[in-house]
Design an enzyme around this catalytic site. Structure first.
Site, PDB file in Angstrom:
ATOM      1  N   ASP A 123     -21.362   9.657 -19.256  1.00 22.61           N
ATOM      2  CA  ASP A 123     -22.298   9.961 -20.216  1.00 22.61           C
ATOM      3  C   ASP A 123     -22.997  11.148 -19.479  1.00 22.61           C
ATOM      4  OD1 ASP A 123     -22.109   7.824 -21.853  1.00 22.61           O
ATOM      5  OD2 ASP A 123     -23.157   6.357 -20.337  1.00 22.61           O
TER       6      ASP A 123
ATOM      7  N   LYS B  98      -0.218   7.701 -10.438  1.00 25.95           N
ATOM      8  CA  LYS B  98       1.076   7.598 -10.454  1.00 25.95           C
ATOM      9  C   LYS B  98       1.887   8.486 -11.657  1.00 25.95           C
ATOM     10  CE  LYS B  98       4.650   3.844 -10.819  1.00 25.95           C
ATOM     11  NZ  LYS B  98       5.573   4.444 -11.468  1.00 25.95           N
TER      12      LYS B  98
ATOM     13  N   ARG C 133      -4.012 -12.925 -51.373  1.00 27.06           N
ATOM     14  CA  ARG C 133      -3.002 -11.919 -51.718  1.00 27.06           C
ATOM     15  C   ARG C 133      -1.953 -12.267 -52.486  1.00 27.06           C
ATOM     16  NH1 ARG C 133      -2.962  -6.439 -49.731  1.00 27.06           N
ATOM     17  NH2 ARG C 133      -3.743  -6.490 -47.774  1.00 27.06           N
TER      18      ARG C 133
END
Length: 847
Positions: A379, A554, A251
């Site tokens: 599935d 919940k 970088r």
């Protein structure tokens, strides 16, 4: 090279003159050009496979990168200049109004030449070119997880794991790369069968899905104004016109950082950080490369790409051509899954008019399997043209026509798979437990290949469908994988609930037996008392042994007791506060039974994705003025989920077992106006582990476990009611705040929170993420009204107290967090919102 300024070298038969070897490229670390060249030579065996045959765009810092305060000048280069050595492989790309010649980083000589001219950063697209320079379909997908203001690597890791869970469900196991800048790149290998437009559309849909499921954490829109406190899932780098920094590239920052491939185990470490070039050089010495599964230089392709050449039938000889992908992804010696029989016709479709699925739709068998992989899903498989056409349903089958669910089209499966149940070993494709949820036969009304299917399924007695259901599967995007499943409004016969309530009268004689054997009877009272709600205790799955439990979701909202006494209706909070004016849609007497009652429940607001949203609830709290209430009601309507009945038409029910109270509640709810905002919170008759998995898929907080024989204990916390949470949350008291910087200048940078301890606050951490812009404005207004000169904390560290403003410890909020540290602080706390239903005296750390 380190001691020389100039050197003539031979790299793979190419003569290169390396100059200015002692030149400082990274002033803050003193890193020289010679060290840059040494680095690229060390990582070449790993970088080149990641960059090969991809047009390379370069970023050059001829005079060094400079410092953080005074960055050096960067040159952005696409086209090759006249000084490029003739032996550098290149490709000519036609753009809209011009052409460019790009280098191909296919060998060490080219990589060394790029380092010599200070091309520190190398960026490539997700597609390659063939031998003629023709652009091929992309062979990898990339998501750039870019942290916005107030977030960092920990939040990027959280999003990376969420994205991985979805990608693994469709057979793609991504590799993370810490970018060396701020965030994380996720790469997944593709088989090259789809155009970049399709891959980009899929990535965009994936980003939107993550945003919808996790709106507090994820944003998919590029607007900077939306990114505060969130991680941007940048899907756009899958465009055919975009590039991403190649893994192992340096970088051009103040420090020589690297876009470094990582393992998922590393991402789970709380010490995760970006790596510089010295760390990466040490890592590559052992020859291990996490990116090999994507770059393919190890000689072993990822499971989803396969390896063997196809025959002219589309797959291994003698195997149904539509099952080629299925066979390639599995090793029959390592998985118990069935493998297709050989000797089937090479043509995958019936002949004649029968092949026209729209005119003469077929039917056949179906199977829906529970798949406990990394993320639980169903599935959904339909027999068609000799195979089981398959979709993964991350959220299961829809329960109502008003809410569609995502369906991810996966590879076709052999017909033998309809009977498969078993455990797919760890490390294999689709690892996890598979069981049959329901199976039977189906009638097909329409089958438009790759576009739409309408079918009526008849399941088995006791199966998950509970009878006959009519579904539509509809493709929603350019990618063949993007579908949704819809429960049709017109159903054959009388539809039943997809999830039965365990307390329904027909559920089991055992429930009735429990009622007749109870030792208490309802007490007769002329009017309902003033109750305080019963409170649950935090628990784990290990606490469930030895008792029979009823499980509910919940709900992520505000607790409320709804009462009607002598004709007057009231909504009371957990602390007894009157919330009646705040929720007029719930306090309308016309929707409730006319007799006196007290019912317990949770007020919930739902987001656009149909999931409970605590953020939406925040828009309704503390409002009492009719104009404010109506305005908030328009943008954040609420529902009430009832889960208990304490008093009903002269009878006090608190001494009855929960099962009996639930049965009374069911009769009570039948008297509530239909189609309104009041509903019964359903008891789920599945194993608690399955329910927790489903709650995780839905992005919910967790589940409630309540003993079937438990009595209602007003105002008391009991181990008969347990909260099983998927993540830790904590109520906290606000004690101070720190001003923001950058995009948050003039606002809140972080909240300083604690837990009451002997009249003072025990410091619990600094909360800097999870805020919406409107929340920051609201918080700033509140804290300025409560400022005080002295710290309310017992033990706040000096670094956190620096620049702090102190407030009177009166406000209660809620956060989620990763774990408690040894010093009693929360790791990575994220703001959820205010808790106006709680006072500081209610707040404590769970034990």
């Amino acid at each position: 090279m380190a001691g020389r300024q100039k050197e003539r070298v031979n790299v793979e038969g190419r003569a290169l003159t390396l100059t200015n070897l002692g030149k400082i490229i990274y002033p803050e670390t003193g890193t020289t050009k010679a060290e840059v060249l040494d680095y690229y030579a060390a990582v070449a065996p790993f970088l080149i496979p990641a960059a090969a045959d991809r047009p390379a765009t370069r970023k050059r810092w001829v005079n060094g990168v400079g410092t953080a305060e005074h960055p050096g000048q960067m040159f952005f280069q696409k086209n090759l200049d006249a000084s490029t050595p003739s032996w550098v492989s290149r490709v000519t790309i036609q753009h809209s109004d011009h052409t460019n010649d790009y280098p191909l980083v296919n060998n060490l000589a080219t990589l060394t030449w790029l380092a010599q001219i200070a091309a520190l950063e190398i960026h490539v697209p997700q597609w390659k070119v063939d031998g003629d320079g023709t652009m091929l379909n992309p062979d990898r997908l990339v998501l750039d997880l870019d942290p916005g203001p107030g977030t960092g690597l920990p939040e990027c890791v959280e999003v990376a794991k969420l994205a991985r869970s979805i990608l693994k469900d469709i057979g793609l196991d991504p590799v993370p790369v810490t970018s060396g800048s701020k965030g994380i790149h996720l790469y997944a290998g593709l088989d090259g069968t789809q155009k970049w437009e399709q891959v980009s559309a899929f990535a965009h849909e994936l980003a939107r899905s993550l945003e919808a499921d996790h709106p507090e954490l994820v944003v998919s829109d590029m607007k900077k104004s939306l990114r505060g406190g969130k991680v941007l899932v940048d899907w756009s780098q899958n465009s055919g016109n975009k590039t991403t920094i190649v893994p192992y590239s340096l970088r051009g920052r103040a420090h020589p950082m690297v876009a470094a491939p990582r393992t998922w185990r590393e991402l789970s470490s709380p010490k995760l950080e970006h790596l510089d070039f010295t760390a990466v050089m040490k890592r590559v010495k052992d020859g291990k490369d996490p990116f090999a599964a994507v770059a393919g230089h190890s000689g072993k392709a990822p499971a989803h790409l396969g390896g063997d050449e196809e025959d002219d039938g589309g797959g291994p000889a003698g195997v149904h051509p539509r099952l080629a992908d299925y066979v390639r992804k599995r090793d029959p010696g390592r998985t118990p899954e069935p493998f297709p029989a050989v000797g089937l016709p090479a043509a995958g479709k019936p002949s004649g008019k029968q092949a026209d699925a729209e005119e003469n739709p077929a039917g056949g068998i179906f199977v829906i399997q529970e798949h406990h992989a990394r993320a639980f899903h169903l599935d959904f498989r339909l027999e068609h043209h000799g195979v089981l056409v398959s979709w993964a349903l991350p959220r299961g089958v829809p329960e109502t026509p008003n809410k569609n669910h995502l369906a991810v089209h996966t590879e076709d499966h052999p017909l033998e798979y309809a009977q498969f149940q078993g455990i797919i070993p760890k490390g294999e494709y689709g690892a996890g437990t598979v069981s049959i949820w329901d199976s039977g036969t189906y009638e097909c009304e329409k089958w438009r290949e790759g576009k739409e299917v309408i079918a009526t399924l008849t399941g088995k007695p006791g199966g998950g469908l509970h009878g006959v259901r009519r579904f539509a599967l509809i493709r929603t995007g350019e990618s063949d994988k993007q579908w949704l499943i819809h429960l049709m409004k017109e159903q054959p016969g009388q539809p039943g609930a997809l999830h039965r309530d365990a307390t329904a009268p027909a559920a089991a004689p055992a429930a009735r037996g429990a009622a007749t054997s109870r030792t208490s009877s309802p007490r007769t009272l002329a009017a309902p008392p003033d109750y305080a709600p019963m409170l649950a205790t935090a628990g784990t799955a290990g606490d469930l042994a030895g008792s029979r439990w009823l499980f509910e979701l919940k709900w992520d909202g505000f607790r409320v007791l709804v009462s009607r006494s002598r004709g007057k209706l009231r909504l009371g909070s957990r602390s007894g506060k009157d919330m009646t004016p705040t929720y007029p849609e719930l306090s309308d007497p016309a929707i409730w039974p006319e007799h006196d009652f007290v019912a317990d429940g949770e007020i919930v607001a739902f987001g656009k994705d149909g999931r409970p949203s605590f953020e939406q609830m925040q828009k309704r709290m503390n409002l009492t003025k009719p104009h404010d209430v109506e305005r908030a009601r328009a943008v954040a309507p609420v529902q009430l989920m009832l889960f208990d009945l304490l008093y009903d038409d002269g009878e006090e029910l608190v001494s009855l077992p929960l099962e009996e109270r639930r049965r009374r509640l069911m009769s009570f709810v039948k008297e509530v106006r239909k189609g309104g905002p009041v509903h019964m919170s359903e008891v789920l008759d599945h194993d608690h582990e399955d329910i927790l998995d489903s709650a995780a898929e839905l992005g919910l907080e967790g589940i409630m476990a309540k003993r079937a024989d438990s009595r209602y204990l007003p105002g008391r916390r009991s181990h008969s009611w347990l909260k099983l949470k998927l993540e830790q949350s904590q109520e906290v008291v606000l004690g101070g705040w720190r001003p923001g910087a950058g995009a948050r200048r003039g606002s809140i940078g972080a909240l300083l929170v604690g837990i009451p301890d002997g009249g003072k606050l025990r410091y619990a951490g600094r909360v800097g993420t999870g805020f919406k812009d409107w929340q920051l404005r609201d918080i700033l207004k509140r804290v300025k009204e409560l400022e005080q000169p002295e710290s309310p904390f017992l033990d706040i560290p000096a670094e956190d107290a620096r620049t702090a403003h102190w407030v009177s410890p009166e406000l209660v909020g809620e956060v989620t967090f990763g774990e408690w540290t040894g010093s009693g602080r929360m790791r990575h706390p994220v703001w959820r919102g205010w808790r106006p239903d709680k006072s500081p005296s209610d707040v404590g750390r769970p034990h």
